[in-house]
Write a protein that holds these residues in place. Structure first.
Motif, PDB file in Angstrom:
ATOM      1  N   ALA A 277       0.812  -1.213   0.000  1.00 35.76           N
ATOM      2  CA  ALA A 277       0.000   0.000   0.000  1.00 35.76           C
ATOM      3  C   ALA A 277       0.846   1.265   0.000  1.00 35.76           C
ATOM      4  N   ASN A 278       2.006   1.224   0.637  1.00 31.66           N
ATOM      5  CA  ASN A 278       2.863   2.409   0.734  1.00 31.66           C
ATOM      6  C   ASN A 278       4.323   1.976   0.626  1.00 31.66           C
ATOM      7  N   PRO A 279       4.738   1.558  -0.566  1.00 34.52           N
ATOM      8  CA  PRO A 279       6.098   1.019  -0.711  1.00 34.52           C
ATOM      9  C   PRO A 279       7.169   2.053  -0.385  1.00 34.52           C
ATOM     10  N   GLN A 280       8.265   1.550   0.157  1.00 37.14           N
ATOM     11  CA  GLN A 280       9.370   2.444   0.510  1.00 37.14           C
ATOM     12  C   GLN A 280      10.069   2.963  -0.744  1.00 37.14           C
ATOM     13  N   SER A 281      10.620   4.164  -0.621  1.00 39.07           N
ATOM     14  CA  SER A 281      11.347   4.753  -1.748  1.00 39.07           C
ATOM     15  C   SER A 281      12.654   4.001  -1.980  1.00 39.07           C
ATOM     16  N   ILE A 282      13.131   4.069  -3.223  1.00 39.73           N
ATOM     17  CA  ILE A 282      14.358   3.353  -3.615  1.00 39.73           C
ATOM     18  C   ILE A 282      15.402   4.380  -4.032  1.00 39.73           C
ATOM     19  N   ARG A 283      16.616   4.211  -3.502  1.00 34.94           N
ATOM     20  CA  ARG A 283      17.716   5.107  -3.880  1.00 34.94           C
ATOM     21  C   ARG A 283      18.334   4.618  -5.190  1.00 34.94           C
ATOM     22  N   LEU A 284      18.273   5.470  -6.235  1.00 39.58           N
ATOM     23  CA  LEU A 284      18.799   5.117  -7.541  1.00 39.58           C
ATOM     24  C   LEU A 284      20.314   5.318  -7.586  1.00 39.58           C
ATOM     25  N   ASP A 285      20.911   4.794  -8.636  1.00 38.40           N
ATOM     26  CA  ASP A 285      22.372   4.907  -8.772  1.00 38.40           C
ATOM     27  C   ASP A 285      22.823   6.350  -8.858  1.00 38.40           C
ATOM     28  N   ASN A 286      21.963   7.231  -9.406  1.00 41.62           N
ATOM     29  CA  ASN A 286      22.346   8.635  -9.533  1.00 41.62           C
ATOM     30  C   ASN A 286      22.119   9.431  -8.246  1.00 41.62           C
ATOM     31  N   GLY A 287      21.720   8.741  -7.191  1.00 39.39           N
ATOM     32  CA  GLY A 287      21.521   9.407  -5.908  1.00 39.39           C
ATOM     33  C   GLY A 287      20.133   9.909  -5.654  1.00 39.39           C
ATOM     34  N   GLU A 288      19.258   9.840  -6.652  1.00 43.21           N
ATOM     35  CA  GLU A 288      17.882  10.303  -6.482  1.00 43.21           C
ATOM     36  C   GLU A 288      17.013   9.208  -5.859  1.00 43.21           C
ATOM     37  N   ASP A 289      15.961   9.642  -5.163  1.00 50.60           N
ATOM     38  CA  ASP A 289      15.020   8.696  -4.560  1.00 50.60           C
ATOM     39  C   ASP A 289      13.844   8.487  -5.509  1.00 50.60           C
ATOM     40  N   PHE A 290      13.511   7.215  -5.740  1.00 51.49           N
ATOM     41  CA  PHE A 290      12.383   6.860  -6.598  1.00 51.49           C
ATOM     42  C   PHE A 290      11.273   6.262  -5.738  1.00 51.49           C
ATOM     43  N   GLN A 291      10.061   6.811  -5.861  1.00 50.57           N
ATOM     44  CA  GLN A 291       8.914   6.333  -5.076  1.00 50.57           C
ATOM     45  C   GLN A 291       8.047   5.420  -5.940  1.00 50.57           C
ATOM     46  N   PRO A 292       8.068   4.112  -5.711  1.00 49.64           N
ATOM     47  CA  PRO A 292       7.223   3.201  -6.498  1.00 49.64           C
ATOM     48  C   PRO A 292       5.746   3.463  -6.243  1.00 49.64           C
ATOM     49  N   ASP A 293       4.935   3.143  -7.222  1.00 52.47           N
ATOM     50  CA  ASP A 293       3.485   3.269  -7.062  1.00 52.47           C
ATOM     51  C   ASP A 293       2.955   2.165  -6.155  1.00 52.47           C
ATOM     52  N   PRO A 294       1.887   2.459  -5.414  1.00 48.88           N
ATOM     53  CA  PRO A 294       1.269   1.406  -4.591  1.00 48.88           C
ATOM     54  C   PRO A 294       0.799   0.238  -5.464  1.00 48.88           C
ATOM     55  N   ASP A 295       0.853  -0.939  -4.905  1.00 45.41           N
ATOM     56  CA  ASP A 295       0.407  -2.130  -5.629  1.00 45.41           C
ATOM     57  C   ASP A 295      -0.717  -2.791  -4.831  1.00 45.41           C
ATOM     58  N   ILE A 296      -1.973  -2.389  -5.127  1.00 42.78           N
ATOM     59  CA  ILE A 296      -3.120  -2.990  -4.437  1.00 42.78           C
ATOM     60  C   ILE A 296      -4.130  -3.569  -5.419  1.00 42.78           C
ATOM     61  N   ILE A 297      -3.716  -3.715  -6.677  1.00 41.89           N
ATOM     62  CA  ILE A 297      -4.629  -4.245  -7.689  1.00 41.89           C
ATOM     63  C   ILE A 297      -5.163  -5.635  -7.311  1.00 41.89           C
ATOM     64  N   PRO A 298      -4.326  -6.549  -6.793  1.00 40.64           N
ATOM     65  CA  PRO A 298      -4.876  -7.866  -6.418  1.00 40.64           C
ATOM     66  C   PRO A 298      -6.013  -7.772  -5.397  1.00 40.64           C
ATOM     67  N   LEU A 299      -5.876  -6.843  -4.446  1.00 42.56           N
ATOM     68  CA  LEU A 299      -6.929  -6.685  -3.447  1.00 42.56           C
ATOM     69  C   LEU A 299      -8.189  -6.088  -4.062  1.00 42.56           C
ATOM     70  N   ILE A 300      -8.019  -5.060  -4.901  1.00 45.22           N
ATOM     71  CA  ILE A 300      -9.184  -4.423  -5.519  1.00 45.22           C
ATOM     72  C   ILE A 300      -9.960  -5.435  -6.362  1.00 45.22           C
ATOM     73  N   ARG A 301      -9.232  -6.255  -7.113  1.00 48.49           N
ATOM     74  CA  ARG A 301      -9.903  -7.257  -7.941  1.00 48.49           C
ATOM     75  C   ARG A 301     -10.673  -8.260  -7.083  1.00 48.49           C
ATOM     76  N   ARG A 302     -10.027  -8.736  -6.026  1.00 46.02           N
ATOM     77  CA  ARG A 302     -10.698  -9.725  -5.184  1.00 46.02           C
ATOM     78  C   ARG A 302     -11.857  -9.104  -4.418  1.00 46.02           C
ATOM     79  N   LEU A 303     -11.641  -7.875  -3.934  1.00 47.27           N
ATOM     80  CA  LEU A 303     -12.697  -7.170  -3.210  1.00 47.27           C
ATOM     81  C   LEU A 303     -13.911  -6.963  -4.109  1.00 47.27           C
ATOM     82  N   ALA A 304     -13.669  -6.504  -5.328  1.00 48.22           N
ATOM     83  CA  ALA A 304     -14.773  -6.263  -6.256  1.00 48.22           C
ATOM     84  C   ALA A 304     -15.486  -7.566  -6.602  1.00 48.22           C
ATOM     85  N   ALA A 305     -14.729  -8.643  -6.804  1.00 49.15           N
ATOM     86  CA  ALA A 305     -15.336  -9.932  -7.150  1.00 49.15           C
ATOM     87  C   ALA A 305     -16.223 -10.444  -6.025  1.00 49.15           C
TER      88      ALA A 305
END
Length: 517
Positions: A277-305
């Motif tokens: 739901a709130n993935p941790q940021s990743i430090r890239l090789d260039n020193g910048e922080d990358f924030q991945p998108d949340p991954d809750i699609i499996p839950l939304i699909r199952r919840l909706a079903a």
């Protein structure tokens, strides 16, 4: 096309065809009868225009009322819950309102009535209530933030920031009902406040149509126990493994497999899903922080079903469960009220019997017959539980229980037990009277408590019969904490009056001797 509209179309076409034939014939006659060709042409044109307007009006009517209404104007019926379960819940609520009339505590009475009205309102609205439940560190609030697409709490906050249930509206494609989603306080938090917050969370969880139980690793025993209890009372649950970004793909699959094994039997394998739901940021090789998108699609699909396939049944099951639990609460309050009233009857009779026996000591058999088993006490206890017994029936029950007391050796055992307890409080000359009086009170108490259990269970002694109930009451009423209080009452109610009476008698005897001399 519906039959009425089809008939209208056939009749209308027949009339138009007849008018056309009539018009042709009329035009032909009119044309040749008029001497003025101009006037004849104008009349023919007018009749043709009127006929065209008639045909256009008919076509418009058929086209307008036969085609499907647009989705924007069509009013969709409110989804209904299964009728059988709805009727069962309504009958239960009706029975609860009848029971509530017998509750003397006005606060408890109004609380039950208020809950019954809330259940009825929930049934009428037809909303789906999804409750998110779990420890404070499992990421429940982060999950809600992603689900509803806006910030609703302190993401990443320490345990203990959701003080009470927060409810929000969630929309899922293809589901007509309104979906309410509630974030609950975390469980397993320390301190008195943590315990209170957990109680609130558990209460909210029991009211859910669907439960999302969020964890961030294997199920601990302290998490498994509440999840299993909620499943046992009928709560439909999805088990959500959050924070999967912290694990490798292999570790994630291993944890999922263990979770499915732990809940096998009450949660299906397909209802155990992994998210971040709130993935941790990743430090890239260039020193910048990358924030991945949340991954809750499996839950939304199952919840909706689940909500699409089971939504109506989930609401119906929950409404029925809530009404049944309300009925159980009402019965428990009434039982507690009756028990208090019956115990007052027992206490009254036990000290009356003690006083009678202390003043007029009797042999052990008479002691049992007159004090330990009192028919009037049986009748009064029965009346409290709605059983109208006559004295003859009360006497039969009393005699039967008296024989059981004797056969179990409880009379002798009680006398020995109380003799040891009273030996330091009674003068030698009062021992016989006091022991018999106090023993009578004790035996009346055991008899009365046994009859309370008998009437509580609809005049049924249970599988173990009267013997088991009497033995159980004897064991409960010989514990040290009870005996201390009972002996203190016995000294005040039996021993002290005997001592005072004995002093008065001695004084009178002394005065009589002085008068005679």
């Amino acid at each position: 096309m519906p039959l009425p509209r089809l008939l209208t179309l056939i009749i209308g076409l027949s009339i138009i065809l007849g008018l056309i034939l009539w018009l042709i014939d009329s035009i032909n006659r009119l044309y040749w009868s008029l001497n003025s060709p101009l006037l004849a042409n104008l009349l023919v044109l007018l009749l043709i225009v009127l006929l065209i307007l008639l045909i256009a009006t008919f076509v418009y009517y058929v086209w307008t009322f036969s085609r499907p209404q647009s989705s924007s104007r069509k009013r969709r019926p409110t989804p209904k819950v299964p009728q059988e379960k709805t009727e069962a819940a309504s009958e239960t609520l009706k029975a609860v309102r009848q029971q509530v009339q017998n509750i003397q505590d006005e606060v408890a009475q109004q609380a039950l009535l208020s809950r019954s009205r809330e259940i009825e309102a929930t049934l009428a609205r037809g909303e789906l209530l999804v409750v998110i439940f779990g420890t404070g560190s499992s990421g429940k609030t982060s999950l809600i933030n992603v689900l509803i697409g806006q910030m609703v709490g302190q993401v990443g906050a320490p345990m203990g920031t959701t003080d009470q249930g927060q409810t929000y509206t969630l929309t899922l494609k293809g589901i007509e009902r309104q979906i309410l989603i509630t974030d609950t306080p975390g469980i397993l938090e320390a301190g008195v406040v943590g315990t209170q917050r957990e109680q609130l969370a558990r209460q909210l969880a029991t009211e859910a149509d669907l439960l999302l139980f969020v964890v961030d690793n294997d199920l601990r025993q302290s998490e498994y126990d509440p999840l299993r209890r909620l499943a046992d009372i009928g709560k439909r649950s999805l088990l959500v493994l959050n924070k999967t970004d912290l694990y490798t793909e292999t570790d994630k699959e291993t944890i999922l497999a263990r979770l499915r094994q732990q809940v096998r039997g009450f949660i299906a394998a397909s209802d155990v899903v992994a998210i971040a739901a709130n993935p941790q940021s990743i430090r890239l090789d260039n020193g910048e922080d990358f924030q991945p998108d949340p991954d809750i699609i499996p839950l939304i699909r199952r919840l909706a079903a689940v909500l699409r396939a089971e939504g109506q049944d989930l609401i119906a099951d929950n409404i029925l469960l809530q009404s049944q639990r309300l009925g159980e609460d009402a019965r428990r309050l009434i039982d507690q009220q009756r028990r208090r009233q019956a115990e007052k009857v027992v206490e009254r009779f036990q000290w009356i019997g003690a006083g009678v026996i202390a003043v007029t000591p009797l042999p052990v058999v008479d002691l049992l017959a007159t004090a330990a088993v009192n028919a009037q006490m049986v009748v009064e206890i029965g009346r409290i539980y709605g059983c109208d017994l006559n004295m003859e029936r009360g006497r039969e029950l009393a005699l039967s229980l008296g024989k059981t007391l004797a056969s179990l050796g409880i009379v002798q055992g009680a006398m020995q037990l109380l003799s040891r307890a009273l030996q330091f409080h009674i003068a030698t000359y009062l021992v016989g009277k006091a022991i018999q009086g106090v023993t009578a009170a004790y035996l009346i108490r055991i008899a009365g408590k046994s009859f309370i259990e008998y009437f509580r269970h609809d005049q049924d002694w249970g599988d173990g019969g009267m013997t088991e109930v009497v033995e159980q009451q004897f064991q409960l009423n010989r514990k040290d904490e009870f005996m201390k209080v009972f002996i203190q009452d016995a000294i005040a109610r039996v021993v002290m009056p005997l001592r005072d009476a004995s002093k008065v008698k001695d004084l009178r005897d002394s005065q009589q001797d002085d008068w005679e001399h």
